[in-house]
Design a protein around this motif. Structure first.
Motif, PDB file in Angstrom:
ATOM      1  N   THR A 156       5.626 -29.368   3.033  1.00 36.23           N
ATOM      2  CA  THR A 156       5.367 -27.921   3.078  1.00 36.23           C
ATOM      3  C   THR A 156       5.072 -27.332   1.698  1.00 36.23           C
ATOM      4  O   THR A 156       5.396 -26.171   1.434  1.00 36.23           O
ATOM      5  N   LEU A 157       4.459 -28.123   0.823  1.00 40.28           N
ATOM      6  CA  LEU A 157       4.040 -27.593  -0.484  1.00 40.28           C
ATOM      7  C   LEU A 157       2.546 -27.314  -0.461  1.00 40.28           C
ATOM      8  O   LEU A 157       1.781 -28.050   0.172  1.00 40.28           O
ATOM      9  N   THR A 158       2.119 -26.264  -1.187  1.00 38.00           N
ATOM     10  CA  THR A 158       0.690 -26.056  -1.405  1.00 38.00           C
ATOM     11  C   THR A 158       0.234 -27.020  -2.499  1.00 38.00           C
ATOM     12  O   THR A 158       1.061 -27.517  -3.275  1.00 38.00           O
ATOM     13  N   PRO A 159      -1.088 -27.255  -2.613  1.00 38.86           N
ATOM     14  CA  PRO A 159      -1.566 -28.131  -3.689  1.00 38.86           C
ATOM     15  C   PRO A 159      -1.071 -27.684  -5.072  1.00 38.86           C
ATOM     16  O   PRO A 159      -0.693 -28.529  -5.888  1.00 38.86           O
ATOM     17  N   SER A 160      -1.027 -26.371  -5.331  1.00 39.63           N
ATOM     18  CA  SER A 160      -0.592 -25.952  -6.676  1.00 39.63           C
ATOM     19  C   SER A 160       0.915 -26.160  -6.848  1.00 39.63           C
ATOM     20  O   SER A 160       1.382 -26.479  -7.941  1.00 39.63           O
ATOM     21  N   ILE A 199       2.480 -28.654  -5.541  1.00 40.33           N
ATOM     22  CA  ILE A 199       2.598 -30.110  -5.764  1.00 40.33           C
ATOM     23  C   ILE A 199       2.361 -30.406  -7.238  1.00 40.33           C
ATOM     24  O   ILE A 199       3.136 -31.112  -7.881  1.00 40.33           O
ATOM     25  N   ASP A 200       1.326 -29.803  -7.825  1.00 39.34           N
ATOM     26  CA  ASP A 200       1.043 -30.015  -9.266  1.00 39.34           C
ATOM     27  C   ASP A 200       2.231 -29.622 -10.126  1.00 39.34           C
ATOM     28  O   ASP A 200       2.589 -30.305 -11.067  1.00 39.34           O
ATOM     29  N   ASN A 201       2.855 -28.467  -9.767  1.00 37.17           N
ATOM     30  CA  ASN A 201       3.964 -27.970 -10.576  1.00 37.17           C
ATOM     31  C   ASN A 201       5.245 -28.759 -10.406  1.00 37.17           C
ATOM     32  O   ASN A 201       6.158 -28.637 -11.210  1.00 37.17           O
ATOM     33  N   SER A 202       5.326 -29.537  -9.342  1.00 35.44           N
ATOM     34  CA  SER A 202       6.565 -30.283  -9.108  1.00 35.44           C
ATOM     35  C   SER A 202       6.510 -31.673  -9.727  1.00 35.44           C
ATOM     36  O   SER A 202       7.502 -32.386  -9.739  1.00 35.44           O
ATOM     37  N   LEU A 203       5.362 -32.057 -10.236  1.00 39.85           N
ATOM     38  CA  LEU A 203       5.221 -33.417 -10.794  1.00 39.85           C
ATOM     39  C   LEU A 203       5.798 -33.495 -12.210  1.00 39.85           C
ATOM     40  O   LEU A 203       5.883 -32.510 -12.907  1.00 39.85           O
ATOM     41  N   VAL A 246       0.670 -20.516   4.981  1.00 40.55           N
ATOM     42  CA  VAL A 246       1.230 -19.258   5.480  1.00 40.55           C
ATOM     43  C   VAL A 246       2.063 -18.609   4.373  1.00 40.55           C
ATOM     44  O   VAL A 246       1.906 -17.419   4.063  1.00 40.55           O
ATOM     45  N   HIS A 247       2.924 -19.402   3.749  1.00 40.03           N
ATOM     46  CA  HIS A 247       3.734 -18.860   2.646  1.00 40.03           C
ATOM     47  C   HIS A 247       2.849 -18.349   1.504  1.00 40.03           C
ATOM     48  O   HIS A 247       3.087 -17.281   0.946  1.00 40.03           O
ATOM     49  N   GLU A 248       1.841 -19.135   1.163  1.00 37.26           N
ATOM     50  CA  GLU A 248       0.961 -18.760   0.053  1.00 37.26           C
ATOM     51  C   GLU A 248       0.256 -17.434   0.356  1.00 37.26           C
ATOM     52  O   GLU A 248       0.219 -16.526  -0.486  1.00 37.26           O
ATOM     53  N   ASN A 249      -0.272 -17.310   1.557  1.00 40.21           N
ATOM     54  CA  ASN A 249      -1.000 -16.088   1.925  1.00 40.21           C
ATOM     55  C   ASN A 249      -0.073 -14.884   2.030  1.00 40.21           C
ATOM     56  O   ASN A 249      -0.439 -13.771   1.652  1.00 40.21           O
TER      57      ASN A 249
END
Ligand code: MF3
Ligand code: CO
Length: 258
Positions: free
Chosen positions: A248-252, A254-258, A24-27
């Motif tokens: 509540t993270l999008t896949p992208s 998640i990538d950026n938080s690693l 929802v946030h992403e969209n």
């Protein structure tokens, strides 16, 4: 104070509620542009939430009239969408959204810049986000709640920012607000002992100036007393025996938080 421990089945539902809210946030973020009204944002947000088969949890919560809290510039949280307020290039806008999926709540907030924003604003947004990640390093079974609060607050204060004291994060599950309360600043008492299966909404609200806030006449919109900018970053997380799971993270993200 009793903090609920979610069962394996409940955790699956919380994960699903969280994944939908991330989308929802992403969209909704993609639709943001100068000129649109804050009511346009709410209408789009509600449409997206319902398209995923969810209920907007904020709508009518204690009388709050909208599905998305839209807070611009010196508004900290709980801004009420209106057709009279239009986003302008250079604004920062915080979107706070909650959804209910099969009876389970997720809650997340992001602050976005509209077009080109000041360096000061961009840093505030980034450091508010980072304060969340500093805090949740301590969200682990066996630790105490104050370790999260202390880490969020210490990080934000290291930049001279004001950490909002009058509003806090919270447990979440079958209700939007469950025990415990989760302050974002140093605590004297250590608070509850964390256990795997707790689901928490950790939500730093950080002001570029002083921490003091005021409620506007609508009884909802919280603004900084000194009119400095404010940013908000929130996720729903699951405490485990190891690293917390951020629901509540999008896949992208998640990538950026690693
Ligand atoms: N994230 C906010 C909170 O945890 C949103 C609640 S706003 C309301 O309190 F409209 F639902 F009240
Ligand atoms: Co919340």
């Amino acid at each position: 104070m009793s903090v609920s421990i979610k069962s394996a089945r409940e955790i699956e539902l919380m994960r699903a509620a969280g994944k939908i809210l991330a989308k929802v946030h992403e969209n909704l973020e993609k639709e943001l542009k100068a000129g649109m009204s804050t009511l346009d944002i709410d209408r789009l947000g509600e449409e997206i939430i319902r398209s995923f088969g969810c209920i907007p949890s904020f709508k009518n919560y204690n009388g709050y009239p909208a599905s998305v809290c839209v807070s611009v510039n010196d508004e900290v949280v709980h801004g009420i969408p209106t057709k009279k307020r239009h986003l302008q290039e250079g604004d920062i806008v915080s979107l706070d959204i909650g959804v209910i999926y099969k009876g389970y709540h997720s809650d997340a907030a992001r602050t976005h810049g509209i077009g080109e924003i000041s360096k000061e604003a961009a840093l505030l947004i980034e450091r508010t986000r980072q304060s969340f990640f500093e805090g949740i390093k301590y969200a682990k079974e066996g630790n105490h709640l104050h370790e999260i609060s202390n880490a969020v607050g210490a990080y934000a204060e290291s930049f001279g920012y004001g950490v909002v004291r009058d509003l806090v994060g919270h447990g979440i599950g079958t209700h939007l607000h469950e025990d415990p309360q989760i302050p974002n600043f140093t605590q004297k008492s250590r608070g509850v002992r964390l256990k795997a299966g707790m689901t928490l909404a950790v939500e730093p609200m950080i002001n570029a100036g002083r921490f003091d806030v005021l409620w506007q006449e609508d009884n909802w919109t919280v603004v900084t007393q000194d009119h400095s900018l404010s940013a908000h970053y929130e996720n729903t997380i699951l405490v485990t025996t190891g690293e917390p799971e951020i629901l509540t993270l999008t896949p992208s993200e998640i990538d950026n938080s690693l």
